[in-house]
Design a protein around this motif. Structure first.
Motif, PDB file in Angstrom:
ATOM      1  N   TRP A 115      41.380  33.038  -3.098  1.00 26.01           N
ATOM      2  CA  TRP A 115      40.069  32.705  -2.807  1.00 26.01           C
ATOM      3  C   TRP A 115      39.274  34.032  -2.213  1.00 26.01           C
ATOM      4  N   THR A 116      38.040  34.125  -2.011  1.00 20.31           N
ATOM      5  CA  THR A 116      37.405  35.240  -1.406  1.00 20.31           C
ATOM      6  C   THR A 116      36.857  34.738  -0.019  1.00 20.31           C
ATOM      7  N   LEU A 117      37.333  35.620   0.918  1.00 26.32           N
ATOM      8  CA  LEU A 117      37.082  35.591   2.231  1.00 26.32           C
ATOM      9  C   LEU A 117      35.477  35.618   2.608  1.00 26.32           C
ATOM     10  N   GLN A 118      34.993  34.756   3.469  1.00 26.77           N
ATOM     11  CA  GLN A 118      33.461  35.224   4.022  1.00 26.77           C
ATOM     12  C   GLN A 118      33.740  35.393   5.229  1.00 26.77           C
ATOM     13  N   GLY A 119      32.522  35.810   6.000  1.00 29.96           N
ATOM     14  CA  GLY A 119      32.317  35.828   7.426  1.00 29.96           C
ATOM     15  C   GLY A 119      31.117  36.539   7.711  1.00 29.96           C
ATOM     16  N   ASN A 120      30.973  36.858   9.140  1.00 32.75           N
ATOM     17  CA  ASN A 120      29.779  37.577   9.662  1.00 32.75           C
ATOM     18  C   ASN A 120      30.193  38.431  10.732  1.00 32.75           C
ATOM     19  N   ASP A 121      29.304  39.380  10.490  1.00 26.64           N
ATOM     20  CA  ASP A 121      29.580  40.590  11.282  1.00 26.64           C
ATOM     21  C   ASP A 121      28.600  40.954  12.439  1.00 26.64           C
ATOM     22  N   GLU A 122      27.664  39.831  12.742  1.00 28.71           N
ATOM     23  CA  GLU A 122      26.867  40.044  13.991  1.00 28.71           C
ATOM     24  C   GLU A 122      27.702  39.975  15.032  1.00 28.71           C
ATOM     25  N   VAL A 123      27.239  40.990  16.204  1.00 29.13           N
ATOM     26  CA  VAL A 123      27.999  41.142  17.409  1.00 29.13           C
ATOM     27  C   VAL A 123      26.839  41.619  18.371  1.00 29.13           C
ATOM     28  N   LYS A 124      27.057  41.690  19.678  1.00 30.55           N
ATOM     29  CA  LYS A 124      26.243  41.991  20.868  1.00 30.55           C
ATOM     30  C   LYS A 124      26.884  43.223  21.114  1.00 30.55           C
ATOM     31  N   GLN A 125      26.222  44.299  21.101  1.00 29.09           N
ATOM     32  CA  GLN A 125      26.737  45.630  21.288  1.00 29.09           C
ATOM     33  C   GLN A 125      26.297  46.151  22.698  1.00 29.09           C
ATOM     34  N   TYR A 126      27.029  46.453  23.639  1.00 28.34           N
ATOM     35  CA  TYR A 126      26.460  46.928  24.784  1.00 28.34           C
ATOM     36  C   TYR A 126      26.983  48.570  24.988  1.00 28.34           C
ATOM     37  N   GLU A 127      26.087  49.536  25.439  1.00 34.56           N
ATOM     38  CA  GLU A 127      26.415  50.720  25.777  1.00 34.56           C
ATOM     39  C   GLU A 127      26.357  50.758  27.310  1.00 34.56           C
ATOM     40  N   LEU A 128      27.430  51.137  27.979  1.00 37.38           N
ATOM     41  CA  LEU A 128      27.948  51.054  29.340  1.00 37.38           C
ATOM     42  C   LEU A 128      28.078  52.421  29.916  1.00 37.38           C
ATOM     43  N   ASN A 129      28.321  52.157  31.402  1.00 40.02           N
ATOM     44  CA  ASN A 129      28.822  53.237  31.958  1.00 40.02           C
ATOM     45  C   ASN A 129      29.295  52.520  33.443  1.00 40.02           C
ATOM     46  N   ALA A 130      30.217  51.942  33.311  1.00 40.67           N
ATOM     47  CA  ALA A 130      30.860  51.125  34.198  1.00 40.67           C
ATOM     48  C   ALA A 130      32.168  51.277  34.643  1.00 40.67           C
ATOM     49  N   PRO A 131      32.250  52.086  35.956  1.00 39.37           N
ATOM     50  CA  PRO A 131      33.847  52.499  36.379  1.00 39.37           C
ATOM     51  C   PRO A 131      34.370  51.189  36.952  1.00 39.37           C
ATOM     52  N   LEU A 132      35.566  51.214  36.608  1.00 32.35           N
ATOM     53  CA  LEU A 132      36.417  49.926  37.129  1.00 32.35           C
ATOM     54  C   LEU A 132      37.423  50.373  38.342  1.00 32.35           C
ATOM     55  N   GLY A 133      36.462  50.202  39.444  1.00 30.69           N
ATOM     56  CA  GLY A 133      37.197  50.554  40.781  1.00 30.69           C
ATOM     57  C   GLY A 133      37.575  51.823  40.846  1.00 30.69           C
ATOM     58  N   ASP A 134      38.940  52.014  41.416  1.00 28.96           N
ATOM     59  CA  ASP A 134      39.648  53.257  41.411  1.00 28.96           C
ATOM     60  C   ASP A 134      40.795  53.461  40.463  1.00 28.96           C
ATOM     61  N   SER A 135      40.708  52.416  39.403  1.00 30.86           N
ATOM     62  CA  SER A 135      41.608  52.520  38.446  1.00 30.86           C
ATOM     63  C   SER A 135      41.573  53.804  37.431  1.00 30.86           C
ATOM     64  N   GLY A 136      40.332  54.593  37.454  1.00 30.55           N
ATOM     65  CA  GLY A 136      40.117  55.661  36.806  1.00 30.55           C
ATOM     66  C   GLY A 136      39.764  55.597  35.388  1.00 30.55           C
ATOM     67  N   ALA A 137      39.344  54.187  34.953  1.00 33.00           N
ATOM     68  CA  ALA A 137      38.782  53.745  33.760  1.00 33.00           C
ATOM     69  C   ALA A 137      37.444  53.385  34.011  1.00 33.00           C
ATOM     70  N   THR A 138      36.607  53.780  32.984  1.00 32.52           N
ATOM     71  CA  THR A 138      35.053  53.573  32.726  1.00 32.52           C
ATOM     72  C   THR A 138      34.859  52.728  31.552  1.00 32.52           C
ATOM     73  N   ILE A 139      34.205  51.674  31.489  1.00 27.58           N
ATOM     74  CA  ILE A 139      34.055  51.046  30.279  1.00 27.58           C
ATOM     75  C   ILE A 139      32.738  51.718  29.916  1.00 27.58           C
ATOM     76  N   ILE A 140      32.530  52.258  28.558  1.00 26.90           N
ATOM     77  CA  ILE A 140      31.524  52.983  28.027  1.00 26.90           C
ATOM     78  C   ILE A 140      30.880  52.208  26.679  1.00 26.90           C
ATOM     79  N   GLN A 141      31.596  51.239  26.240  1.00 29.96           N
ATOM     80  CA  GLN A 141      30.758  50.459  25.047  1.00 29.96           C
ATOM     81  C   GLN A 141      31.873  49.030  25.138  1.00 29.96           C
ATOM     82  N   ALA A 142      31.121  48.167  24.489  1.00 34.01           N
ATOM     83  CA  ALA A 142      31.659  46.834  24.369  1.00 34.01           C
ATOM     84  C   ALA A 142      30.902  46.129  23.143  1.00 34.01           C
TER      85      ALA A 142
END
Length: 386
Positions: A246-273
């Motif tokens: 068969w042929t797959l259907q689907g939906n590409d709608e997403v909520k997109q977030y541009e961020l600058n969120a450091p995760l404590g002292d982990s060294g990681a910063t969330i930049i997009q979700a």
């Protein structure tokens, strides 16, 4: 690989993650102790969740194919993804969920391709199996599974597959019955649904955005039986070749977030979700941090392995009404986008359908509690997306 112990062995070999991370992965995957799987193909050795599946023999038989209106949600997907009636209607209206309604009968067994749920990166498929029942405590399976998506003979994404065993992911990510009752020690698992049928589920993923949309899919399920003494062996009780196109259907709608969120002292910063009702994609700025792990190989000899530290793992969401869901991260991939890059990406299926418009924060693991206790607020980083 099919049994959970062998699946975890395969994951450890491929992913080489620290022991404390295995608490998270084993909790998440514990409700799926019997999934066959094929690993995805990725550049830059991204960390993989699906191990390799074993292939078996082809049996040729008489096939009858019928197509019927099959407008009822799969029992397994409805329960496993914790869907409400409103959520199911929304997924149908936006064509993320669609009904297939193809049936193939061979011998005593009829297999019906029931439903698909598809977003940018993930696809969930369900198949109803009638005319064959595994006894309580026995694990049913097909001896050979072939999946082709698009024009390529070999689907290069990842997939995992198993019969639905009536267990879902609980609030802490551990296996429970759909009514929330915990799995008892030594309880025999039954794969038989109330109407006497069984349900076979396939989960697929691709790190190529939109890879499944409007693509022809071919699924072949061959030789039905139960797993025997060896994890990769199916004792065939019903020979057949149940094949679907068969042929797959689907939906590409997403909520997109541009961020600058450091995760404590982990060294990681969330930049997009990006958040869809069934998955989440997260990009981190996370300069590489080397770490050394020790282990024992199959010969009992100790070895030392140097790898890069993983960024704090996505684990759940907090809704605008204050509701917190943890342990909802399922299978996926994570790793650096390139060998010379500090951009780290995580792509994860969700273990429940969520209303993306109601999400207030994304949750990431800061630490793991002792004795495999549920995550609490002190174990989490909260990243607001409002």
């Amino acid at each position: 690989m099919s049994k959970f112990d062998d699946m975890i062995h395969g994951l450890q070999q491929d992913m080489e993650v620290p022991d404390h991370v295995w608490v998270k992965y084993t909790d998440t995957l514990s409700k799926l102790p019997d999934r066959q799987a094929e690993r995805p193909s990725h550049t830059f050795a991204k960390r993989r969740i699906w191990p390799v599946a074993a292939a078996a023999t082809l049996v040729i038989g008489t096939v009858s194919v019928s197509t019927a209106a099959y407008m009822q949600w799969s029992r397994g997907l409805e329960e496993r993804l914790h869907t409400t009636a409103e959520q199911r209607q929304i997924l149908e209206d936006n064509q993320m969920s669609s009904f297939i309604g193809q049936s193939v009968t061979q011998g005593n067994v009829t297999v019906t391709a029931q439903q698909s749920i598809v977003d940018n990166h993930f696809a969930h498929l369900s198949f109803k199996v009638e005319g064959y029942q595994a006894k309580d405590g026995e694990q049913p399976g097909f001896s050979d599974i072939t999946i082709t998506v698009g024009d390529n003979e070999d689907y290069t994404g990842g997939w995992s597959a198993s019969f639905y065993n009536g267990l879902i992911s609980g609030p802490d990510g551990r296996a429970v019955h759909p009514d929330g009752t915990p799995l008892k020690e030594d309880e025999e698992i039954s794969y038989i649904l109330e109407d006497g049928s069984m349900e076979f589920q396939v989960d697929m993923m691709s790190d190529v955005k939109g890879a499944f949309f409007d693509q022809p899919i071919h699924v072949e399920l061959k030789n039905l039986g139960i797993y025997g003494g060896k994890a990769e062996d199916v004792i065939v009780e019903e020979e057949g070749d149940w094949s679907f196109d068969w042929t797959l259907q689907g939906n590409d709608e997403v909520k997109q977030y541009e961020l600058n969120a450091p995760l404590g002292d982990s060294g990681a910063t969330i930049i997009q979700a990006e958040l869809s009702p069934i998955s989440v994609s997260v990009s981190y700025d996370f300069p590489k941090q080397k770490e050394t792990e020790t282990g024992t190989d199959e010969n009992g000899e100790e070895f030392i392995h140097t790898t890069f530290k993983d960024a704090p793992a996505f684990t759940g969401v907090r809704l605008k009404d204050g509701t917190v869901y943890t342990g909802i991260s399922g299978a996926g991939i994570n790793g650096y986008t390139a060998e010379d890059s500090d951009i780290y990406e995580s792509l994860t299926a969700l273990e429940r359908v969520i209303d993306v418009d109601q999400v207030e924060s994304l949750l990431f693991v800061k630490s793991y509690p002792d004795s495999r206790q549920p995550l609490t607020e002190e174990n989490l980083y909260f990243v607001s997306v409002e």
